[in-house]
Design a protein around this motif. Structure first.
Motif, PDB file in Angstrom:
ATOM      1  N   SER A  65       1.845  11.838  -0.353  1.00  0.00           N
ATOM      2  CA  SER A  65       1.076  10.801  -1.046  1.00  0.00           C
ATOM      3  C   SER A  65      -0.058  11.497  -1.776  1.00  0.00           C
ATOM      4  O   SER A  65      -0.826  12.244  -1.169  1.00  0.00           O
ATOM      5  CB  SER A  65       0.509   9.785  -0.045  1.00  0.00           C
ATOM      6  N   SER A  98       0.949   4.059  -2.974  1.00  0.00           N
ATOM      7  CA  SER A  98       0.733   5.478  -2.694  1.00  0.00           C
ATOM      8  C   SER A  98       1.752   6.358  -3.389  1.00  0.00           C
ATOM      9  O   SER A  98       1.530   7.558  -3.559  1.00  0.00           O
ATOM     10  CB  SER A  98       0.773   5.734  -1.182  1.00  0.00           C
ATOM     11  N   LEU A  99       2.886   5.787  -3.801  1.00  0.00           N
ATOM     12  CA  LEU A  99       3.929   6.561  -4.469  1.00  0.00           C
ATOM     13  C   LEU A  99       3.792   6.549  -5.985  1.00  0.00           C
ATOM     14  O   LEU A  99       4.457   7.331  -6.670  1.00  0.00           O
ATOM     15  CB  LEU A  99       5.314   6.014  -4.083  1.00  0.00           C
ATOM     16  N   ASP A 145       1.331   7.438  -8.025  1.00  0.00           N
ATOM     17  CA  ASP A 145       0.765   8.641  -8.616  1.00  0.00           C
ATOM     18  C   ASP A 145       1.751   9.799  -8.565  1.00  0.00           C
ATOM     19  O   ASP A 145       1.865  10.569  -9.522  1.00  0.00           O
ATOM     20  CB  ASP A 145      -0.535   9.012  -7.915  1.00  0.00           C
ATOM     21  N   VAL A 146       2.482   9.935  -7.462  1.00  0.00           N
ATOM     22  CA  VAL A 146       3.478  10.998  -7.368  1.00  0.00           C
ATOM     23  C   VAL A 146       4.566  10.805  -8.412  1.00  0.00           C
ATOM     24  O   VAL A 146       4.969  11.756  -9.088  1.00  0.00           O
ATOM     25  CB  VAL A 146       4.097  11.034  -5.954  1.00  0.00           C
ATOM     26  N   LEU A 163      -3.281  10.865  -4.488  1.00  0.00           N
ATOM     27  CA  LEU A 163      -4.157   9.864  -5.095  1.00  0.00           C
ATOM     28  C   LEU A 163      -4.751  10.418  -6.380  1.00  0.00           C
ATOM     29  O   LEU A 163      -5.412  11.456  -6.375  1.00  0.00           O
ATOM     30  CB  LEU A 163      -5.280   9.491  -4.130  1.00  0.00           C
ATOM     31  N   GLU A 173       0.828  -1.203   0.000  1.00  0.00           N
ATOM     32  CA  GLU A 173       0.000   0.000   0.000  1.00  0.00           C
ATOM     33  C   GLU A 173       0.865   1.258   0.000  1.00  0.00           C
ATOM     34  O   GLU A 173       0.513   2.263  -0.622  1.00  0.00           O
ATOM     35  CB  GLU A 173      -0.954  -0.005   1.201  1.00  0.00           C
ATOM     36  N   HIS A 174       2.004   1.207   0.682  1.00  0.00           N
ATOM     37  CA  HIS A 174       2.923   2.349   0.646  1.00  0.00           C
ATOM     38  C   HIS A 174       3.479   2.538  -0.755  1.00  0.00           C
ATOM     39  O   HIS A 174       3.553   3.669  -1.259  1.00  0.00           O
ATOM     40  CB  HIS A 174       4.068   2.138   1.638  1.00  0.00           C
ATOM     41  N   GLU A 175       3.866   1.441  -1.398  1.00  0.00           N
ATOM     42  CA  GLU A 175       4.388   1.533  -2.768  1.00  0.00           C
ATOM     43  C   GLU A 175       3.330   2.069  -3.724  1.00  0.00           C
ATOM     44  O   GLU A 175       3.611   2.907  -4.587  1.00  0.00           O
ATOM     45  CB  GLU A 175       4.880   0.156  -3.227  1.00  0.00           C
TER      46      GLU A 175
END
Length: 410
Positions: free
Chosen positions: A255, A162-163, A165-166, A257, A158-160
């Motif tokens: 983060s 979240s990155l 889109d950035v 979205l 989930e952390h990966e």
């Protein structure tokens, strides 16, 4: 954290109002994997028909004994639509263990339901059928997928996610060096200070200092109020490149979205919380407040909206902070296919429409690759089908017919 200002609605009402197929959502909420749920729906099966079928018939359809117990015997309640949507989107509908994109997935309870009685998102993990079986099996020959391991893998994936889109925003910005049409300088530099951005290390710090557009600490100097827009004059380019550096460094610490392909009121009510940073791409409508048309200097108040599928994403901004003549005269006027980077303020629902009020951080054009990226389309792959939503970028109606533009935040 609950989304405020939204009237209560039944889980069925949430599903039925969503562009995610309600039959598939109901089946996945009861332990059926996404690919089988899609096949059953395509074959004409509904939850009602499955409930009326014998266990032998359900087994013949490929439904597991566990899911049969939930469907036929109601051994546990279905996972609420809001929680189901939140965890599936947070994992891009991909198994957090193998991350294989061609497998159907099951929403798994990390602490088993009969122990935890928890359908909360932090107790739900997205697993393919193979790893779901392993999570329910103790092995002496291979690594066990116990609760601690599943939770760790879920958090890492989930952390990966979240990155993703950035990374895409930064890549698009670098590919389109003059893409940014507007910066909310106050908010961007406030975030930069809070996130401890090292201004002196930025690539264009020196050139911006030499052009006298920033002070020794990297803060923007005041500009003359007689200017038509903030970046007018020969020092506009080094200042733009420096502010873009600041924006990039802020983004690397956030983060964000991308909700461009998720403008569905039921999905957004599940996903969005005040304070989140989001990106919205598509046809926006811009309108200057009547009292500020043809005004020079700061305070050229305007509003922007992205409206479709009974969702309206709204914000106000100052045209003076546009980055070029074409920005304030073309790209931030009328209807434009453009990209907004926003911080969610509040959500409200009335008459079947969801309004998301935001603070804008930046507006850009040219990020067109977002529409075809796999990361953006992943949630709607076969196995959890999106249906019923308009695929065009048109507005539902004239979004400014009776509205007054809001005052810019101080």
């Amino acid at each position: 954290m609950k989304v405020p200002d939204l009237p209560p609605a039944s889980d069925k009402a949430e599903r039925d109002g969503s562009s995610i197929n309600p039959t598939e959502a109901a089946l996945v909420a009861r332990g059926i994997n996404t690919q089988l749920a899609a096949k059953l729906r395509n074959d004409g099966w509904t939850l009602g028909k499955l409930k009326q079928s014998s266990e032998q018939d359900l087994q013949a359809l490929g439904i597991t004994d566990f899911a049969i117990d939930v469907i036929s015997k109601e051994s546990r309640p279905e996972i609420p639509f809001k929680n189901l949507t939140e965890v599936l989107f947070a994992n891009r509908f991909v198994c957090c263990v193998c991350r294989a994109r061609d497998r159907g997935v099951i929403v798994h309870h990390i602490a088993e339901w009969h122990v935890s009685h928890s359908h909360e998102p932090d107790n739900l993990a997205v697993l393919c059928s193979e790893h779901h079986d392993r999570a329910h099996t103790v092995s002496k020959l291979s690594r066990n997928l116990d609760a601690k391991t599943v939770r760790s893998l879920k958090q890492a994936w989930e952390h990966e996610v979240s990155l993703l889109d950035v990374s895409a925003i930064l890549e698009a910005s670098l590919d389109n060096s003059d893409a940014w049409q507007y910066f909310n300088h106050l908010r961007v530099f406030q975030l930069a200070a809070k996130l401890k951005v090292d201004f002196e290390s930025l690539p264009h710090f020196t050139s911006a200092r030499e052009a006298l557009t920033i002070d020794p600490k990297g803060q923007l100097r005041l500009r003359g109020t007689e200017r038509k827009y903030f970046y007018s004059g020969g020092d506009g380019l080094p200042m733009y490149l420096y502010v873009r550096d600041v924006m990039h460094n802020v983004l690397e610490r956030l983060s964000v979205l991308n909700i461009s392909n998720s403008l569905d009121r039921s999905v957004l009510k599940s996903l969005l919380k005040p304070g989140m940073f989001v990106l919205v791409q598509g046809l926006h409508t811009f309108k200057s407040a009547e009292n500020y048309i043809n005004k020079d200097g700061p305070g050229q108040i305007a509003s922007g909206r992205r409206t479709t599928n009974n969702v309206s994403v709204e914000y106000s901004f100052d045209l003076y902070e546009g980055t070029s003549v074409s920005a304030i005269s073309v790209w931030l006027r009328g209807s434009q296919d453009i990209t907004s980077l926003l911080r969610v303020g509040s959500l409200s629902s009335e008459g079947g429409k969801l309004t998301v009020n935001c603070t804008v951080l930046g507006i850009a054009q040219g990020f067109y690759t977002f529409k075809t990226r796999e990361y953006a389309n992943a949630p709607f792959r076969p196995g959890f089908e999106r249906v019923g939503a308009s695929e065009d970028f048109g507005d539902d109606d004239d979004p400014f017919s009776n509205d007054q533009a809001e005052e810019k935040e101080e």
